[in-house]
Design a protein around this motif. Structure first.
Motif, short mmCIF file in Angstrom:
data_model
loop_
_atom_site.label_atom_id
_atom_site.label_comp_id
_atom_site.label_asym_id
_atom_site.label_seq_id
_atom_site.Cartn_x
_atom_site.Cartn_y
_atom_site.Cartn_z
N ASP A 1 0.68 -1.14 0.01
CA ASP A 1 -0.04 -0.04 -0.14
C ASP A 1 0.99 1.44 0.03
N ASP B 1 7.18 4.05 3.26
CA ASP B 1 8.18 2.91 3.58
C ASP B 1 8.02 1.84 2.69
N ASP B 2 6.69 1.68 2.05
CA ASP B 2 6.55 0.48 1.22
C ASP B 2 7.57 0.84 0.01
N ASN C 1 -2.50 2.81 3.37
CA ASN C 1 -1.83 4.25 3.86
C ASN C 1 -2.82 5.25 3.35
N HIS D 1 1.83 9.34 6.01
CA HIS D 1 2.54 9.41 4.59
C HIS D 1 2.35 10.59 3.69
N ILE E 1 2.91 -6.23 2.81
CA ILE E 1 3.45 -4.95 3.57
C ILE E 1 2.27 -3.84 3.81
N MET F 1 4.59 -7.90 7.10
CA MET F 1 4.98 -6.88 7.95
C MET F 1 3.48 -6.51 8.84
N ASN G 1 0.57 1.16 16.66
CA ASN G 1 0.78 2.73 16.39
C ASN G 1 -0.18 3.37 15.84
N GLU H 1 -1.33 -2.76 15.40
CA GLU H 1 -0.46 -1.97 14.32
C GLU H 1 -1.39 -1.74 13.15
N PHE H 2 -0.97 -0.73 12.37
CA PHE H 2 -1.81 -0.29 11.27
C PHE H 2 -2.36 -1.23 10.37
N ASN H 3 -1.50 -2.02 9.66
CA ASN H 3 -2.07 -3.05 8.72
C ASN H 3 -3.04 -4.18 9.52
N TRP I 1 5.41 -4.45 15.02
CA TRP I 1 5.66 -3.10 15.37
C TRP I 1 6.68 -2.68 16.36
N PRO J 1 9.40 -0.35 8.95
CA PRO J 1 8.90 -1.70 9.01
C PRO J 1 8.66 -2.34 7.73
N ASP J 2 8.51 -1.81 6.69
CA ASP J 2 8.44 -2.45 5.49
C ASP J 2 9.74 -2.64 4.94
O1 RIB Z 1 2.40 -0.06 10.73
C1 RIB Z 1 3.17 0.12 9.85
C2 RIB Z 1 2.55 -0.64 8.45
O2 RIB Z 1 1.54 0.30 8.13
C3 RIB Z 1 3.52 -0.42 7.19
O3 RIB Z 1 3.21 -1.11 6.39
C4 RIB Z 1 3.24 0.90 6.92
O4 RIB Z 1 3.49 1.01 5.22
C5 RIB Z 1 1.71 1.04 6.98
O5 RIB Z 1 0.97 0.34 5.91
#
Ligand code: RIB
Ligand code: CA
Length: 312
Positions: free
Chosen positions: A9, A13-14, A38, A83, A125, A151, A160, A168-170, A193, A243-244
């Motif tokens: 996504d 960081d991707d 994201n 992002h 990721i 990830m 996070n 964690e976000f994902n 995370w 992270p990614d």
């Molecule tokens: O929590 C970090 C993840 O969430 C990473 O993959 C970042 O790109 C966001 O998608």
């Protein structure tokens, strides 16, 4: 040669993770599948096109397949606060004319795995919506990818996202999808995370990476600048969280992992304050068979080398 399918996504960081893989001599990016996370899936897909153009990847190389726009149970949330509204650091890069394949990412994941059984490494990721749907379409999918690196998730409740701080976000963006993957894939590698936090780059490393005077280095820094300001403000010192990038480093160089534990992981779907939190059975209390190789440590020096190589 590690042949990679990256479900992503992009996302700052991707993008850096994809740059790390693309620069690695022993890796080939076979395809990208995009997902909303994201930012919306139209934007993450457009960003994937911009990225491959910036890396000089020929138009007929590395097909891009557009995937799911929302999680299985849609969540009104995204990562634009970090992002940027464009998902790429508010740089508003010129749109790419690169073609996106007509096949849906979920169907592409199933097709590629069946065309190349046991040969492709999947790095996931972003939210796991595409992977969960693909696994429902083809329940044998876990046996058809050579390896899965994820990830996502938390291993000690340190998350996070602003809704459920233990998630964690994902994971939070599609908990049901991650639960499906946890129940159906037996041997994935997972970067949490907390492990990301443990490998935060030092200010000197950030400075080194932000000052690579090459076209790719400048692109890397341009992508990074706004989120670096965000992290610096929140942490009180320059620091980059990767992270990614850690997930892709593990995908292309498994030996970079210096410490991991094979444990059973599960997903909380119902908690008012904990939906999206993932838990680790550290002491095998449940008696459930381990499904995850929980990554705890990677070789930091080698990781910096891979990041530097990706910006040359
Ligand atoms: O929590 C970090 C993840 O969430 C990473 O993959 C970042 O790109 C966001 O998608
Ligand atoms: Ca991501």
């Amino acid at each position: 040669m590690v042949e990679l399918v990256i479900d992503t996504d992009p996302g700052v960081d991707d993008a850096r993770a994809i740059m790390l893989a693309q620069a690695h001599p022993d890796a080939k990016i076979y395809a990208l599948t995009t997902v909303g996370g994201n930012v919306g899936v139209d934007q993450t897909t457009a960003n994937a096109c911009v990225l491959l153009d910036a890396l000089g990847v020929a138009p007929d190389r590395t097909p891009i397949y557009r995937g799911a726009g929302t999680g299985l149970l849609a969540v009104q949330y995204d990562g634009a606060y970090f992002h940027g509204a464009d998902g790429f650091g508010n740089n508003n890069f010129l749109p790419s004319s690169r073609r996106v394949e007509g096949e849906h990412a979920v169907n592409a994941l199933v097709r590629m795995a069946n065309e190349r059984p046991g040969e492709l490494t999947l790095a996931a990721i972003g939210p796991l919506t595409n992977l969960a749907l693909a696994t429902r379409l083809d329940p044998a999918l876990p046996h058809k990818f050579k390896r899965l690196v994820i990830m996502g998730g938390t291993i000690r409740g340190t998350g996070n996202n602003r809704r459920n701080p233990s998630a964690e976000f994902n994971a939070y963006m599609d908990p049901e999808a991650m639960a499906i993957v946890f129940e159906t894939w037996q041997d994935f590698w997972l970067v949490s995370w907390e492990t990301t936090l443990h490998h935060q780059l030092e200010p000197a490393q950030v400075e080194q990476l932000m000052s690579v005077n090459t076209p790719r280095g400048k692109f890397w820094a341009q992508l990074t600048r706004e989120s670096l300001e965000y992290v610096t403000k929140r942490m009180g010192r320059p620091g980059l969280l990767m992270p990614d990038e850690i997930a892709l480093a593990i995908a292309v160089e498994p030996e970079i992992v210096t410490k991991s534990e094979h444990r059973y992981m599960s997903m909380e779907l119902r908690g008012e304050h904990t939906r999206g939190q993932t838990t680790v059975d550290w002491f095998n209390l449940t008696g459930r068979a381990p499904n995850a190789h929980v990554v705890l440590e990677i070789n930091k020096e080698r990781f910096i080398e891979l990041l530097m190589a990706s910006a040359q």
